[in-house]
Scaffold this active site. Structure first.
Site, PDB file in Angstrom:
ATOM      1  N   LYS A 175       0.794  -1.705   0.045  1.00  0.00           N
ATOM      2  CA  LYS A 175      -0.072  -0.214   0.138  1.00  0.00           C
ATOM      3  C   LYS A 175       1.096   1.439  -0.102  1.00  0.00           C
ATOM      4  CE  LYS A 175      -4.041   1.005   2.532  1.00  0.00           C
ATOM      5  NZ  LYS A 175      -5.153   0.693   3.763  1.00  0.00           N
TER       6      LYS A 175
HETATM    7  O1  G3P Z   1      -7.422   2.526   5.303  1.00  0.00           O
HETATM    8  C1  G3P Z   1      -7.678   3.231   5.243  1.00  0.00           C
HETATM    9  C2  G3P Z   1      -9.087   3.925   5.368  1.00  0.00           C
HETATM   10  O2  G3P Z   1      -9.982   2.681   5.203  1.00  0.00           O
HETATM   11  C3  G3P Z   1      -9.275   4.938   7.299  1.00  0.00           C
HETATM   12  O3  G3P Z   1     -10.729   4.911   6.902  1.00  0.00           O
HETATM   13  O4  G3P Z   1     -12.516   5.692   8.846  1.00  0.00           O
HETATM   14  O5  G3P Z   1     -10.039   6.348   8.985  1.00  0.00           O
HETATM   15  O6  G3P Z   1     -11.363   7.392   6.996  1.00  0.00           O
HETATM   16  P1  G3P Z   1     -10.946   6.019   8.074  1.00  0.00           P
END
Ligand code: G3P
Length: 218
Positions: free
Chosen positions: A87
C-alpha cells in the site's frame, strides 16, 4: 463486490473470516499502531499472522515517503507472503513506486486518494487497487460517494484494469451505495459489515418463528 476488513486486529479479522464473507484485509500505520505493533520484527510477524487467517489480499502500507524507501519496504513486505499487497500513498514518489512495483509483478494499493485525477494517475501507474476515501470526504462536507461513481465510470470508459477499492467506508449505507456504484471492493470496520445483518422485521419475524416452532414441537 469483495469485502475487505479495515483493521489490524487479529480477533476481528478472524471473526469476519469465520462469517464466510471475507475477501481480504487492509491496514495502515494508524490501525497497526492502535494494536500496539512496533519494531520491524513485530510488524513482519503481524502481517504474517494476518495472512495466516485470511484467504485473500492483505494490504501492508509502507511507512517511507521517499521512492527508494518505499521500494525497500515494499519488497520486504511482498516477500512475506503472496497475499501481500504493497500500500503506497498518492504522491509523486508513490506513483513512481507503484509503476516500478507493477513492472516487478508486485501487487499495489494506491491510498489517500481524494480526487478522480489522482485515481487516473494510480491506474496509469498500474496499481492493482485504488483507494478513494469516502468517509473522510463526507467529514469535510464533500460527497464521498460521488467520487466513487466518477472513478468507476472513468475506469469503465477507459478500460483501466485497476480495481476500485472504496475505503474509509464507515457504515452499512456506504456499503450498499458502493455496490450500486459498481465498486470492485469495499474495506470497512467489522461493525459496518455486521450492521448489514440487522432489520427490525427480521428480529420480529424470527421471534414469531421461534414461538411457532416451539408449538410444533408440542
Ligand atoms: O485504511 C484507510 C481508510 O479505510 C481509513 O478509514 O475511517 O480512518 O477514514 P477512516
Amino acid at each position: 463486490m469483495k469485502f475487505f476488513i479495515d483493521t489490524a486486529n487479529l480477533q476481528q479479522i478472524a471473526e469476519a473470516q469465520a462469517m464466510g464473507i471475507l475477501d481480504g484485509v487492509t491496514t495502515n500505520p494508524t490501525l497497526m499502531a492502535k494494536e500496539g505493533i512496533s519494531g520491524a520484527d513485530n510488524i513482519m510477524n503481524h502481517y504474517k499472522a494476518i495472512c495466516h487467517i485470511v484467504d485473500g489480499d492483505v494490504s501492508a502500507e509502507v511507512m517511507a515517503v521517499d521512492y527508494e524507501g518505499m521500494m525497500r519496504e515494499g519488497e520486504i513486505y511482498a516477500a512475506l507472503d503472496p497475499k501481500i499487497v504493497v500500500k503506497v500513498p498518492m504522491t509523486a514518489d508513490g506513483v513512481r513506486a507503484i509503476a516500478s512495483f507493477s513492472k516487478m509483478g508486485i501487487k499495489t494499493n494506491c491510498t489517500l486518494v481524494f480526487s478522480a485525477g489522482q485515481a487516473i494517475l494510480a491506474a496509469k501507474a498500474g496499481a492493482t487497487y485504488v483507494s478513494p476515501f469516502i468517509g473522510r470526504l463526507d467529514d469535510i462536507s464533500f460527497d464521498g460517494m460521488e467520487l466513487i461513481d466518477q472513478i468507476v465510470s472513468i475506469y469503465n470508459m477507459q478500460g483501466y484494469a485497476t480495481q476500485v477499492l472504496a475505503a474509509s467506508v464507515r457504515n452499512p449505507l456506504h456499503i450498499v451505495k458502493c455496490a450500486e456504484a459498481g465498486a470492485d471492493v469495499i474495506t470497512c470496520p467489522l461493525s459496518a459489515m455486521t450492521g448489514l445483518l440487522h432489520h427490525p422485521l427480521t428480529d420480529k419475524g424470527l421471534a414469531q418463528f421461534i414461538i411457532d416452532a416451539a408449538k410444533m414441537k408440542g
